[in-house]
Enzyme design. Sequence first.
Site, PDB file in Angstrom:
ATOM      1  N   SER A 224      -0.324   0.584   7.041  1.00  0.00           N
ATOM      2  CA  SER A 224      -1.204   0.485   8.204  1.00  0.00           C
ATOM      3  C   SER A 224      -1.745  -0.928   8.265  1.00  0.00           C
ATOM      4  O   SER A 224      -1.887  -1.594   7.230  1.00  0.00           O
ATOM      5  CB  SER A 224      -2.350   1.474   8.016  1.00  0.00           C
ATOM      6  OG  SER A 224      -3.481   1.046   8.742  1.00  0.00           O
ATOM      7  N   SER A 225      -2.090  -1.368   9.473  1.00  0.00           N
ATOM      8  CA  SER A 225      -2.603  -2.738   9.610  1.00  0.00           C
ATOM      9  C   SER A 225      -3.976  -2.887   8.953  1.00  0.00           C
ATOM     10  O   SER A 225      -4.430  -4.014   8.741  1.00  0.00           O
ATOM     11  CB  SER A 225      -2.678  -3.129  11.077  1.00  0.00           C
ATOM     12  OG  SER A 225      -3.488  -2.226  11.783  1.00  0.00           O
ATOM     13  N   CYS A 226      -4.636  -1.785   8.585  1.00  0.00           N
ATOM     14  CA  CYS A 226      -5.959  -1.903   7.953  1.00  0.00           C
ATOM     15  C   CYS A 226      -5.877  -2.375   6.507  1.00  0.00           C
ATOM     16  O   CYS A 226      -6.894  -2.563   5.864  1.00  0.00           O
ATOM     17  CB  CYS A 226      -6.747  -0.609   8.074  1.00  0.00           C
ATOM     18  SG  CYS A 226      -6.074   0.712   7.075  1.00  0.00           S
TER      19      CYS A 226
ATOM     20  N   TYR B 147      -8.745   4.441   2.738  1.00  0.00           N
ATOM     21  CA  TYR B 147      -7.375   4.609   3.232  1.00  0.00           C
ATOM     22  C   TYR B 147      -6.559   3.344   2.921  1.00  0.00           C
ATOM     23  O   TYR B 147      -5.428   3.415   2.441  1.00  0.00           O
ATOM     24  CB  TYR B 147      -7.449   4.854   4.738  1.00  0.00           C
ATOM     25  CG  TYR B 147      -6.140   5.077   5.423  1.00  0.00           C
ATOM     26  CD1 TYR B 147      -5.476   6.295   5.295  1.00  0.00           C
ATOM     27  CD2 TYR B 147      -5.569   4.092   6.223  1.00  0.00           C
ATOM     28  CE1 TYR B 147      -4.269   6.505   5.941  1.00  0.00           C
ATOM     29  CE2 TYR B 147      -4.375   4.299   6.869  1.00  0.00           C
ATOM     30  CZ  TYR B 147      -3.728   5.516   6.732  1.00  0.00           C
ATOM     31  OH  TYR B 147      -2.530   5.726   7.378  1.00  0.00           O
TER      32      TYR B 147
ATOM     33  N   LYS C  54      -3.040   2.737   0.763  1.00  0.00           N
ATOM     34  CA  LYS C  54      -1.843   2.197   1.413  1.00  0.00           C
ATOM     35  C   LYS C  54      -1.361   0.927   0.698  1.00  0.00           C
ATOM     36  O   LYS C  54      -0.161   0.689   0.579  1.00  0.00           O
ATOM     37  CB  LYS C  54      -2.126   1.917   2.893  1.00  0.00           C
ATOM     38  CG  LYS C  54      -2.244   3.199   3.710  1.00  0.00           C
ATOM     39  CD  LYS C  54      -0.913   3.901   3.736  1.00  0.00           C
ATOM     40  CE  LYS C  54      -0.939   5.249   4.383  1.00  0.00           C
ATOM     41  NZ  LYS C  54       0.354   5.949   4.281  1.00  0.00           N
TER      42      LYS C  54
ATOM     43  N   THR D  86       0.716  -1.230  13.589  1.00  0.00           N
ATOM     44  CA  THR D  86      -0.602  -1.434  14.181  1.00  0.00           C
ATOM     45  C   THR D  86      -1.151  -0.069  14.631  1.00  0.00           C
ATOM     46  O   THR D  86      -0.551   0.964  14.340  1.00  0.00           O
ATOM     47  CB  THR D  86      -0.463  -2.419  15.360  1.00  0.00           C
ATOM     48  OG1 THR D  86      -1.768  -2.784  15.775  1.00  0.00           O
ATOM     49  CG2 THR D  86       0.302  -1.811  16.534  1.00  0.00           C
ATOM     50  N   ASN D  87      -2.260  -0.041  15.382  1.00  0.00           N
ATOM     51  CA  ASN D  87      -2.814   1.244  15.846  1.00  0.00           C
ATOM     52  C   ASN D  87      -1.791   1.962  16.722  1.00  0.00           C
ATOM     53  O   ASN D  87      -1.258   1.377  17.661  1.00  0.00           O
ATOM     54  CB  ASN D  87      -4.085   1.007  16.674  1.00  0.00           C
ATOM     55  CG  ASN D  87      -5.262   0.586  15.814  1.00  0.00           C
ATOM     56  OD1 ASN D  87      -5.093  -0.013  14.753  1.00  0.00           O
ATOM     57  ND2 ASN D  87      -6.451   0.916  16.256  1.00  0.00           N
ATOM     58  N   LEU D  88      -1.560   3.232  16.395  1.00  0.00           N
ATOM     59  CA  LEU D  88      -0.529   4.000  17.091  1.00  0.00           C
ATOM     60  C   LEU D  88      -1.140   5.016  18.032  1.00  0.00           C
ATOM     61  O   LEU D  88      -2.272   5.465  17.844  1.00  0.00           O
ATOM     62  CB  LEU D  88       0.317   4.762  16.062  1.00  0.00           C
ATOM     63  CG  LEU D  88       1.007   3.904  15.014  1.00  0.00           C
ATOM     64  CD1 LEU D  88       1.564   4.786  13.909  1.00  0.00           C
ATOM     65  CD2 LEU D  88       2.111   3.078  15.670  1.00  0.00           C
TER      66      LEU D  88
ATOM     67  N   HIS E 139      -8.431   9.068  16.578  1.00  0.00           N
ATOM     68  CA  HIS E 139      -8.532   7.634  16.851  1.00  0.00           C
ATOM     69  C   HIS E 139      -8.921   7.441  18.309  1.00  0.00           C
ATOM     70  O   HIS E 139      -8.999   8.394  19.077  1.00  0.00           O
ATOM     71  CB  HIS E 139      -7.200   6.944  16.560  1.00  0.00           C
ATOM     72  CG  HIS E 139      -6.961   6.744  15.098  1.00  0.00           C
ATOM     73  ND1 HIS E 139      -6.151   7.566  14.366  1.00  0.00           N
ATOM     74  CD2 HIS E 139      -7.443   5.817  14.229  1.00  0.00           C
ATOM     75  CE1 HIS E 139      -6.143   7.157  13.102  1.00  0.00           C
ATOM     76  NE2 HIS E 139      -6.912   6.105  12.990  1.00  0.00           N
TER      77      HIS E 139
ATOM     78  N   TRP F 292     -17.759   4.756  22.070  1.00  0.00           N
ATOM     79  CA  TRP F 292     -18.431   4.262  20.862  1.00  0.00           C
ATOM     80  C   TRP F 292     -18.373   2.743  20.778  1.00  0.00           C
ATOM     81  O   TRP F 292     -17.394   2.114  21.174  1.00  0.00           O
ATOM     82  CB  TRP F 292     -17.771   4.803  19.603  1.00  0.00           C
ATOM     83  CG  TRP F 292     -17.876   6.277  19.439  1.00  0.00           C
ATOM     84  CD1 TRP F 292     -18.591   7.162  20.205  1.00  0.00           C
ATOM     85  CD2 TRP F 292     -17.230   7.063  18.442  1.00  0.00           C
ATOM     86  NE1 TRP F 292     -18.418   8.432  19.734  1.00  0.00           N
ATOM     87  CE2 TRP F 292     -17.600   8.405  18.656  1.00  0.00           C
ATOM     88  CE3 TRP F 292     -16.369   6.762  17.372  1.00  0.00           C
ATOM     89  CZ2 TRP F 292     -17.138   9.443  17.852  1.00  0.00           C
ATOM     90  CZ3 TRP F 292     -15.908   7.787  16.565  1.00  0.00           C
ATOM     91  CH2 TRP F 292     -16.295   9.121  16.804  1.00  0.00           C
TER      92      TRP F 292
ATOM     93  N   ARG G  98      -8.096  -4.361  19.909  1.00  0.00           N
ATOM     94  CA  ARG G  98      -7.085  -3.605  19.170  1.00  0.00           C
ATOM     95  C   ARG G  98      -5.737  -3.731  19.886  1.00  0.00           C
ATOM     96  O   ARG G  98      -5.664  -3.893  21.108  1.00  0.00           O
ATOM     97  CB  ARG G  98      -7.444  -2.110  19.109  1.00  0.00           C
ATOM     98  CG  ARG G  98      -8.683  -1.753  18.312  1.00  0.00           C
ATOM     99  CD  ARG G  98      -8.477  -1.899  16.818  1.00  0.00           C
ATOM    100  NE  ARG G  98      -9.653  -1.430  16.078  1.00  0.00           N
ATOM    101  CZ  ARG G  98     -10.743  -2.169  15.854  1.00  0.00           C
ATOM    102  NH1 ARG G  98     -10.817  -3.394  16.297  1.00  0.00           N
ATOM    103  NH2 ARG G  98     -11.762  -1.665  15.165  1.00  0.00           N
TER     104      ARG G  98
END
Length: 333
Positions: free
Chosen positions: A112-114, A141, A145, A169-171, A184, A207, A214
Site C-alpha cells: 500500500s502507498s501508506c 497497517y 505491509k 495507491t488508494n483504490l 475508505h 470528514w 489523494r
Amino acid sequence: MPTAMRLENKRVYIAGHTGLVGSALVRRLAGEGCDILTVTHRECDLTRQREVEAWMADMKPEYVFLAAAKVGGILANDTYPAQFLYDNLAIATNIIHAAHRVGVKKLLFLGSSCIYPKFAEQPMREETLLTGALEPTNEWYAIAKIAGLKLCQAYRRQYGCDFISAMPTNLYGPGDNFNEHTSHVVPALLRKIHDAKLSGAEEVEVWGTGTPRREFLYVDDLADALLFLMAHYSGESPVNVGTGEDITIRELAEAIARVVGYHGSLRFNAEKPDGTPRKLLDISRIKALGWAATMPLEDGLRATYEWVRTQGGSRGRPGDAASSLVGWSAAHR
Ligand code: GDP
C-alpha cells in the site's frame, strides 16, 4: 497479451479473493485459461500458520497473488491497531513462508502507498521507503505491509524465490467495503451522498478539511497492472501502481455529488482527521516497464455507483433495496 501465455493452464492462488483487489483479480483472470485457486476463511484461516501450510501443501499453487489483508479506512486503522498489525503480519509471514516451502514459481505481494513516510517528497518514489516516520493514523497497517515486502526481498536474497511486491495507491471500485465505520473515502462518500439525496438532506458531512490530496486507482486497472507485473517484472524493489494524478478530498466529494446527482451542500468537519496531507505515487517505474492506467476517475466512480446499486444485491440488506444502496451491507472484506 503476454500475460495470458504466462498463466495459461497454471495453478494460480488468489489469497483474499472476496476482497476489493482479490475479486478484481478473479474477474481479470477469468479469461486467462488458468486454474484459479481460492479458499474461504472457514476452510483456512490465513492467520494460522498450520492451516496455511497444510492447504498450500495440498493445493500446490504455482503462482500466488497475495491480496488478503485486514483493511480499513482512517478510523478503522486508528480503532483496531492490534488487529491491523497482528492479522496482516500473520497473513504475510504464513503465506510467503508456505509459498517458499511448496516451491511457488512466483508470488506477488500487495502492499500500500501508506508504507512511505508521511512527509515523503511527492510524488513518492519507491526509494523513499524507510527514510522517515510514518503517518500515525495507519502505521499499524503500514508496518505489517513493510514487513511483507521485506519478506519478499529476504526470500529472494536467501532462497532465490521470485517474490515481488506492488504498492497500489488508494483504490476504489466494485467489491469495495461500504460499511460506514470502516470504509475508505470513496465508498463512504458514495454512500453518504446517496443517502442524503434519497432523504432530501440539505447537507452532507465530509470528514476533515477537504484539503488533503489523494490519488485514486480503479481496482480493475490495478488487477491489470498486477498481471502485467507477474509477467514482466522480477526485482527486489517494490513497484508503485497509480494513475500519476491526485485531487483534493473536496474535489472528490464534488465529483461524487455529480455522479450521484446530489445538489445539496458539503460540510467539512475539521474535527475529524485529515490523515496524511498528500499521497501521490511516482509511477515512473511501472510506466517505463510499459503499463498505464486507463479508467478516468469520474467514469470509475459511475461504474462503482452502478455496481453497488445493482450487483451488490445478493449481499445487501433484505427488503431495503428501495431506500438504500443494495451493496452497502456487503461491508466486510
Ligand atoms: P487514507 O487515505 O488512509 O487517509 O484513508 P481514507 O480513504 O479513509 O481517507 C482519505 C481522506 O478522506 C481523509 O482525509 C479523510 O478524512 C477524508 N474523508 C472525508 N470524508 C470521509 C469519510 O466519510 N470516510 C473516510 N474514510 N474518509 C473521509
